[in-house]
Design a protein around this motif. Structure first.
Motif, PDB file in Angstrom:
ATOM      1  N   GLY A 288     120.985  45.958  65.268  1.00 36.01           N
ATOM      2  CA  GLY A 288     120.164  47.167  65.197  1.00 36.01           C
ATOM      3  C   GLY A 288     120.543  48.263  66.156  1.00 36.01           C
ATOM      4  O   GLY A 288     120.019  49.377  66.063  1.00 36.01           O
ATOM      5  N   GLU A 289     121.456  47.992  67.115  1.00 38.06           N
ATOM      6  CA  GLU A 289     121.883  49.019  68.057  1.00 38.06           C
ATOM      7  C   GLU A 289     123.237  48.639  68.645  1.00 38.06           C
ATOM      8  O   GLU A 289     123.659  47.489  68.591  1.00 38.06           O
ATOM      9  CB  GLU A 289     120.848  49.228  69.166  1.00 38.06           C
ATOM     10  N   THR A 290     123.898  49.626  69.207  1.00 38.58           N
ATOM     11  CA  THR A 290     125.187  49.360  69.836  1.00 38.58           C
ATOM     12  C   THR A 290     124.977  48.862  71.262  1.00 38.58           C
ATOM     13  O   THR A 290     123.883  48.986  71.830  1.00 38.58           O
ATOM     14  CB  THR A 290     126.048  50.627  69.879  1.00 38.58           C
ATOM     15  N   THR A 291     126.033  48.341  71.840  1.00 38.33           N
ATOM     16  CA  THR A 291     125.955  47.880  73.227  1.00 38.33           C
ATOM     17  C   THR A 291     125.565  49.014  74.180  1.00 38.33           C
ATOM     18  O   THR A 291     124.677  48.829  75.023  1.00 38.33           O
ATOM     19  CB  THR A 291     127.294  47.247  73.654  1.00 38.33           C
ATOM     20  N   PRO A 292     126.194  50.206  74.103  1.00 37.62           N
ATOM     21  CA  PRO A 292     125.760  51.296  74.994  1.00 37.62           C
ATOM     22  C   PRO A 292     124.292  51.653  74.811  1.00 37.62           C
ATOM     23  O   PRO A 292     123.591  51.922  75.802  1.00 37.62           O
ATOM     24  CB  PRO A 292     126.680  52.460  74.596  1.00 37.62           C
ATOM     25  N   GLU A 293     123.806  51.668  73.578  1.00 40.97           N
ATOM     26  CA  GLU A 293     122.390  51.993  73.348  1.00 40.97           C
ATOM     27  C   GLU A 293     121.492  50.960  74.013  1.00 40.97           C
ATOM     28  O   GLU A 293     120.478  51.316  74.633  1.00 40.97           O
ATOM     29  CB  GLU A 293     122.113  52.059  71.848  1.00 40.97           C
ATOM     30  N   TRP A 294     121.853  49.690  73.877  1.00 35.39           N
ATOM     31  CA  TRP A 294     121.030  48.640  74.490  1.00 35.39           C
ATOM     32  C   TRP A 294     121.018  48.780  76.006  1.00 35.39           C
ATOM     33  O   TRP A 294     119.969  48.692  76.648  1.00 35.39           O
ATOM     34  CB  TRP A 294     121.549  47.254  74.103  1.00 35.39           C
ATOM     35  N   VAL A 295     122.198  48.984  76.594  1.00 34.01           N
ATOM     36  CA  VAL A 295     122.293  49.068  78.051  1.00 34.01           C
ATOM     37  C   VAL A 295     121.505  50.262  78.581  1.00 34.01           C
ATOM     38  O   VAL A 295     120.767  50.148  79.574  1.00 34.01           O
ATOM     39  CB  VAL A 295     123.764  49.144  78.494  1.00 34.01           C
ATOM     40  N   ILE A 296     121.633  51.407  77.940  1.00 30.83           N
ATOM     41  CA  ILE A 296     120.900  52.597  78.390  1.00 30.83           C
ATOM     42  C   ILE A 296     119.398  52.344  78.328  1.00 30.83           C
ATOM     43  O   ILE A 296     118.654  52.695  79.257  1.00 30.83           O
ATOM     44  CB  ILE A 296     121.297  53.815  77.534  1.00 30.83           C
ATOM     45  N   SER A 297     118.936  51.727  77.253  1.00 35.06           N
ATOM     46  CA  SER A 297     117.508  51.417  77.125  1.00 35.06           C
ATOM     47  C   SER A 297     117.063  50.430  78.197  1.00 35.06           C
ATOM     48  O   SER A 297     115.974  50.564  78.768  1.00 35.06           O
ATOM     49  CB  SER A 297     117.234  50.851  75.730  1.00 35.06           C
ATOM     50  N   TRP A 298     117.900  49.450  78.495  1.00 36.46           N
ATOM     51  CA  TRP A 298     117.582  48.450  79.527  1.00 36.46           C
ATOM     52  C   TRP A 298     117.467  49.103  80.908  1.00 36.46           C
ATOM     53  O   TRP A 298     116.491  48.865  81.634  1.00 36.46           O
ATOM     54  CB  TRP A 298     118.667  47.376  79.519  1.00 36.46           C
ATOM     55  N   VAL A 299     118.427  49.938  81.260  1.00 38.43           N
ATOM     56  CA  VAL A 299     118.384  50.619  82.559  1.00 38.43           C
ATOM     57  C   VAL A 299     117.176  51.538  82.630  1.00 38.43           C
ATOM     58  O   VAL A 299     116.458  51.583  83.643  1.00 38.43           O
ATOM     59  CB  VAL A 299     119.687  51.417  82.811  1.00 38.43           C
ATOM     60  N   ARG A 300     116.922  52.260  81.559  1.00 34.79           N
ATOM     61  CA  ARG A 300     115.768  53.163  81.504  1.00 34.79           C
ATOM     62  C   ARG A 300     114.479  52.400  81.730  1.00 34.79           C
ATOM     63  O   ARG A 300     113.565  52.849  82.443  1.00 34.79           O
ATOM     64  CB  ARG A 300     115.750  53.865  80.147  1.00 34.79           C
ATOM     65  N   GLY A 301     114.374  51.214  81.121  1.00 35.97           N
ATOM     66  CA  GLY A 301     113.172  50.400  81.300  1.00 35.97           C
ATOM     67  C   GLY A 301     112.986  49.946  82.723  1.00 35.97           C
ATOM     68  O   GLY A 301     111.862  49.927  83.236  1.00 35.97           O
ATOM     69  N   LEU A 302     114.078  49.571  83.396  1.00 37.60           N
ATOM     70  CA  LEU A 302     113.963  49.151  84.789  1.00 37.60           C
ATOM     71  C   LEU A 302     113.470  50.284  85.676  1.00 37.60           C
ATOM     72  O   LEU A 302     112.620  50.102  86.544  1.00 37.60           O
ATOM     73  CB  LEU A 302     115.336  48.662  85.299  1.00 37.60           C
TER      74      LEU A 302
END
Length: 305
Positions: A288-302
Motif C-alpha cells: 500500500g505504500e513505498t518504503t520512503p512513504e512508510w519511513v517518512i510517516s514513521w518519523v513523523r509519528g515519532l
C-alpha cells in the motif's frame, strides 16, 4: 511453621510474577506511528538553546556516501535512497524539532572487480565510528535530544550494529535516548530480532548470516569482507524499537538459508541486484505504500506524538 512459610513464599512469588507480567504488558502497549513503540520519556533532561528535540542519524548504503561529504547537506550521491526520505523531512520540520545528520563515510566494497576500493570491513568500521562520534557529541551537548537512526544496505548494517551496542549498554549513548531505528535491507537481518515491517513473506536471512560459514572461502571475491553472522545478543533493550524492511528476494537481507554455490552467492553481492536497487518504488516491501512513504510517516509519528 514450615508449611506457613512455604505458603507465604508462594504468595510472594505469585505476586511478583503478576506484577512483572503487568509491567511487561504496560511497556509493550501502545504504538507510536507505524511499527514504532511509544518513545522514551523526554522529561528527565533539559536541552540548552540551539538543540533539536530529535536528531535523525541517516547512514547511506554502499557508493551513496563519501568521507568528506557535508553531513548537513550531503551531495556525494544525489540519487541516494535516503535522500528521498531525509529531504522531505528536513522541509517539513523546523530545526528545533528535527536535525538531520547524514553520516559521511567512504561507503565502498572492495571486490574482485574493484580492488582499489576500501574494504567492506574498513568502510563499515569508518561509518560506525563517524556515527558514534556524532551520537556522543550531540548527547553531551543536548542531553534531552532523542535519536532516530535510519540505514540502508551497508548503512543498515552499521545502524543495526550501533543499535545492538546501545541496546546492550555498551554504546555511545544510553538506550533511553533512542526513539526508534529503521533498517532497510540489513545484511545481518535475523528472524525474531527486531520487527519485520510490511511484507512477511521473507524466508531468508541477511547475507552476513547466510555466508558466515564460508566467509573464508569467498575472500578472493570480496577481500576484506567478513561475514560475521548474527549480532550476539540481538538489539537488547532496543528490540521493540527496531524495524526491518526487506524486499522479498533481495539477497542482501533475504538470502536463501541453503548456501548452494557460495562463490555465486558472493558474486551476487557485487552485481547489480535489481530488487536491492528499487526500494524507492518497490510496492512489495510495505503493502500500500513505498518504503520512503512508510519511513517518512514513521518519523513523523515519532516527532508529532
Amino acid at each position: 511453621m514450615r508449611k506457613i512459610l512455604t505458603i507465604i513464599g508462594v504468595v510472594i512469588l505469585s505476586l511478583a510474577i503478576v506484577v512483572g507480567v503487568g509491567q511487561w504488558m504496560t511497556s509493550n502497549q501502545g504504538t507510536h506511528g507505524p511499527g514504532g513503540p511509544t518513545p522514551p520519556d523526554k522529561t528527565q533532561a533539559e536541552n540548552p538553546p540551539g538543540c533539536s528535540a530529535y536528531e535523525l542519524i541517516a547512514i547511506p548504503g554502499t557508493w551513496e556516501s563519501r568521507a568528506d561529504d557535508d553531513p548537513m547537506n550531503p551531495t556525494a550521491n544525489p540519487n541516494s535512497l535516503l535522500l528521498t526520505m531525509t529531504n522531505p523531512l528536513k522541509g517539513e520540520f523546523k530545526e528545533d524539532q528535527l536535525k538531520v545528520w547524514t553520516v559521511p563515510y567512504t561507503a565502498q566494497f572492495r571486490n574482485i572487480n574493484a580492488l582499489q576500493e576500501m574494504s567492506y570491513d574498513d568502510s563499515r568500521n569508518e561509518g560506525k565510528s563517524r556515527a558514534s562520534e556524532e551520537l556522543r557529541a550531540t548527547h553531551t551537548a543536548c542531553p534531552a535530544t532523542h535519536f532516530i537512526m535510519l540505514g540502508f544496505s551497508q548503512g543498515a548494517v552499521i545502524a543495526g550494529d550501533l543499535a545492538s551496542d546501545i541496546g546492550q549498554g555498551r554504546g555511545s549513548v544510553p538506550a533511553e535516548s533512542i526513539a526508534g531505528v529503521t533498517l532497510i535491507a540489513d545484511g545481518r537481518q535475523e528472524d525474531g530480532v527486531g520487527k519485520l515491517v510490511g511484507n512477511k513473506a521473507n524466508k531468508g536471512v541477511g547475507a552476513e548470516i547466510a555466508l558466515n560459514p564460508v566467509s573464508g572461502i569467498i575472500q578472493p571475491i570480496v577481500p576484506g569482507a567478513t561475514m560475521r553472522g548474527p549480532r550476539p545478543g540481538g538489539f537488547g533493550e532496543l528490540n521493540d524499537r527496531v524495524n526491518n524492511l526487506c524486499a522479498p528476494s533481495d539477497h542482501v537481507c533475504d538470502a536463501p538459508r541453503d548456501l548452494g554455490n557460495a562463490i555465486q552467492r558472493a558474486q551476487d553481492l557485487i552485481t547489480n541486484n535489481a530488487v536491492h536497487a528499487q526500494y524507492a518504488t518497490n510496492p512489495n516491501v510495505v503493502p500500500g505504500e513505498t518504503t520512503p512513504e512508510w519511513v517518512i510517516s514513521w518519523v513523523r509519528g515519532l516527532i508529532n506524538g
